[in-house]
Design a protein around this motif. Structure first.
Motif, mmCIF file in Angstrom:
data_model
loop_
_atom_site.group_PDB
_atom_site.id
_atom_site.type_symbol
_atom_site.label_atom_id
_atom_site.label_comp_id
_atom_site.label_asym_id
_atom_site.label_seq_id
_atom_site.Cartn_x
_atom_site.Cartn_y
_atom_site.Cartn_z
ATOM 1 N N GLY A 146 0.681 -1.097 -0.720
ATOM 2 C CA GLY A 146 0.019 0.086 -0.094
ATOM 3 C C GLY A 146 0.868 0.939 0.425
ATOM 4 O O GLY A 146 0.849 2.341 -0.387
ATOM 5 N N HIS A 147 1.463 1.539 0.996
ATOM 6 C CA HIS A 147 2.890 2.340 1.046
ATOM 7 C C HIS A 147 3.616 2.464 -0.509
ATOM 8 O O HIS A 147 3.519 3.769 -0.900
ATOM 9 C CB HIS A 147 3.261 2.549 2.107
ATOM 10 N N LEU A 148 4.025 2.060 -0.484
ATOM 11 C CA LEU A 148 5.033 1.679 -2.394
ATOM 12 C C LEU A 148 3.598 2.191 -3.428
ATOM 13 O O LEU A 148 4.100 2.816 -3.948
ATOM 14 C CB LEU A 148 5.622 0.191 -2.583
ATOM 15 N N VAL A 149 2.739 1.770 -3.891
ATOM 16 C CA VAL A 149 1.261 2.195 -4.442
ATOM 17 C C VAL A 149 1.319 3.394 -4.138
ATOM 18 O O VAL A 149 1.138 4.411 -5.331
ATOM 19 C CB VAL A 149 0.315 1.773 -4.341
ATOM 20 N N TYR A 150 0.995 4.175 -2.850
ATOM 21 C CA TYR A 150 0.978 5.582 -2.372
ATOM 22 C C TYR A 150 2.413 6.488 -3.069
ATOM 23 O O TYR A 150 2.399 7.730 -4.079
ATOM 24 C CB TYR A 150 0.948 5.333 -1.033
ATOM 25 N N GLY A 151 3.418 5.862 -2.945
ATOM 26 C CA GLY A 151 4.785 6.520 -3.441
ATOM 27 C C GLY A 151 4.834 6.523 -5.090
ATOM 28 O O GLY A 151 4.849 7.465 -5.657
ATOM 29 N N LEU A 152 4.187 5.974 -5.561
ATOM 30 C CA LEU A 152 4.764 5.680 -7.083
ATOM 31 C C LEU A 152 3.211 6.462 -7.746
ATOM 32 O O LEU A 152 3.730 7.375 -8.474
ATOM 33 C CB LEU A 152 4.527 3.717 -7.208
ATOM 34 N N VAL A 153 2.041 5.949 -7.477
ATOM 35 C CA VAL A 153 1.395 6.896 -8.033
ATOM 36 C C VAL A 153 1.619 8.874 -7.413
ATOM 37 O O VAL A 153 1.200 9.484 -8.080
ATOM 38 C CB VAL A 153 -0.247 6.553 -7.284
ATOM 39 N N LEU A 154 1.970 9.072 -6.246
ATOM 40 C CA LEU A 154 2.548 10.424 -5.850
ATOM 41 C C LEU A 154 3.500 11.029 -7.000
ATOM 42 O O LEU A 154 3.355 11.890 -7.127
ATOM 43 C CB LEU A 154 2.872 10.012 -4.580
ATOM 44 N N GLY A 155 4.416 10.335 -7.223
ATOM 45 C CA GLY A 155 5.210 10.323 -7.786
ATOM 46 C C GLY A 155 4.734 10.703 -9.385
ATOM 47 O O GLY A 155 5.487 11.671 -9.736
ATOM 48 N N ALA A 156 3.702 9.942 -9.791
ATOM 49 C CA ALA A 156 3.687 9.639 -11.341
ATOM 50 C C ALA A 156 2.638 11.530 -11.138
ATOM 51 O O ALA A 156 2.713 12.277 -12.130
ATOM 52 C CB ALA A 156 2.619 9.187 -11.854
ATOM 53 N N VAL A 157 2.072 11.808 -10.168
ATOM 54 C CA VAL A 157 0.475 12.988 -10.217
ATOM 55 C C VAL A 157 1.837 13.884 -10.220
ATOM 56 O O VAL A 157 1.324 14.940 -10.950
ATOM 57 C CB VAL A 157 0.149 12.123 -9.470
ATOM 58 N N PHE A 158 2.718 14.142 -9.481
ATOM 59 C CA PHE A 158 3.447 15.445 -8.932
ATOM 60 C C PHE A 158 4.027 15.980 -10.026
ATOM 61 O O PHE A 158 4.024 17.062 -10.832
ATOM 62 C CB PHE A 158 4.442 14.406 -7.572
ATOM 63 N N ALA A 159 4.742 14.648 -10.845
ATOM 64 C CA ALA A 159 5.709 14.612 -12.147
ATOM 65 C C ALA A 159 4.717 15.486 -13.149
ATOM 66 O O ALA A 159 5.072 16.806 -14.030
ATOM 67 C CB ALA A 159 6.581 13.740 -12.361
ATOM 68 N N THR A 160 3.061 14.833 -13.525
ATOM 69 C CA THR A 160 2.120 14.877 -14.266
ATOM 70 C C THR A 160 1.995 16.250 -14.206
ATOM 71 O O THR A 160 1.243 17.341 -15.135
ATOM 72 C CB THR A 160 1.231 13.907 -14.266
ATOM 73 N N VAL A 161 1.614 17.346 -13.058
ATOM 74 C CA VAL A 161 0.457 17.756 -12.860
ATOM 75 C C VAL A 161 2.159 19.533 -12.777
ATOM 76 O O VAL A 161 1.848 20.838 -12.998
ATOM 77 C CB VAL A 161 0.605 18.595 -11.155
#
Length: 177
Positions: A146-161
Motif C-alpha cells: 500500500g505504501h509503495l503504491v502511494y509513493g508510485l502514484v504520488l510521484g506520477a501525479v506530482f510529475a504530471t501536474v
C-alpha cells in the motif's frame, strides 16, 4: 537520474502536485489496505466505535495522505533534489523511496503511537481469514505494498501536474512548454 533539469517548478505546481498526488495516491493505497486486509477499518477503530470505523478510517487516511503529499512536495522541490530529478521515471523512483520510508515511519512510529493513545496493547488479530503469524505477515505485506503504491502514484501525479510526462507522450499529446 537526470543530469540536466529541463523543467521548472512553480508554487502552484509544487503544492498542487503534492496535494493532488497525495489524495490520488491515498485513494489507491486506501483501496489496497481496505480491500486487502480491512486495515482502513482498523485505523478507524483506533479512533471511533466499530459502527463508524470505516468512515473515520478513510477520513483520517485521506487527511494524512494529503499532508504527506505536501511533505513530498516540500522535499522534492528542494534544489538538491531537483538537481538529480529530471524525468518522469525519476519522479516515480523518488515517489517509491518516499512511500517506502513513509511505510517504515507509519508502521514503526505512527501506528504504534495511535495504538498507545487508544489504549490498545495488540491489534485485534486475526482480522484476516488467514490465522496467526501468516495473517500478520499478509497484513504487513499489504501495508508495505500500500505504501509503495502511494509513493508510485504520488510521484506520477506530482510529475504530471508539473509538466513532466513519460517519454513519448509529447509525440501524441501537444504539450505547452
Amino acid at each position: 537520474m537526470g543530469e540536466n533539469n529541463t523543467h521548472d517548478l512553480d508554487g502552484v505546481g509544487v503544492w498542487g502536485g503534492g496535494f493532488t498526488g497525495g489524495l490520488v495516491g491515498g485513494i489507491a493505497m486506501g483501496l489496497v489496505l481496505h480491500l486487502g486486509a480491512g486495515q482502513i477499518e482498523l485505523l478507524g477503530a483506533l479512533i471511533a466505535d466499530s459502527g463508524t470505523a470505516v468512515g473515520v478510517g478513510w477520513t483520517v487516511h485521506m487527511v494524512l495522505s494529503a499532508l504527506f503529499g505536501l511533505t513530498f512536495a516540500a522535499l522534492v522541490s528542494r534544489r538538491a533534489v531537483q538537481d538529480l530529478v529530471d524525468s518522469f521515471s525519476d519522479y516515480l523512483v523518488v515517489g517509491l523511496v518516499f512511500g517506502a520510508l513513509l511505510g517504515l515511519f507509519a508502521g514503526g512510529f505512527l501506528f504504534p503511537l495511535a495504538m498507545q493513545q487508544a489504549g490498545v496493547a495488540a491489534l485485534p488479530l486475526p482480522f484476516l481469514p488467514v490465522p496467526g503469524v501468516a495473517g500478520e505477515l499478509v497484513s504487513a505485506l499489504l501495508f508495505a505494498i500500500g505504501h509503495l503504491v502511494y509513493g508510485l502514484v504520488l510521484g506520477a501525479v506530482f510529475a504530471t501536474v508539473n509538466g513532466v510526462v513519460p517519454g513519448g507522450v509529447g509525440e501524441y499529446v501537444p504539450l505547452e512548454r
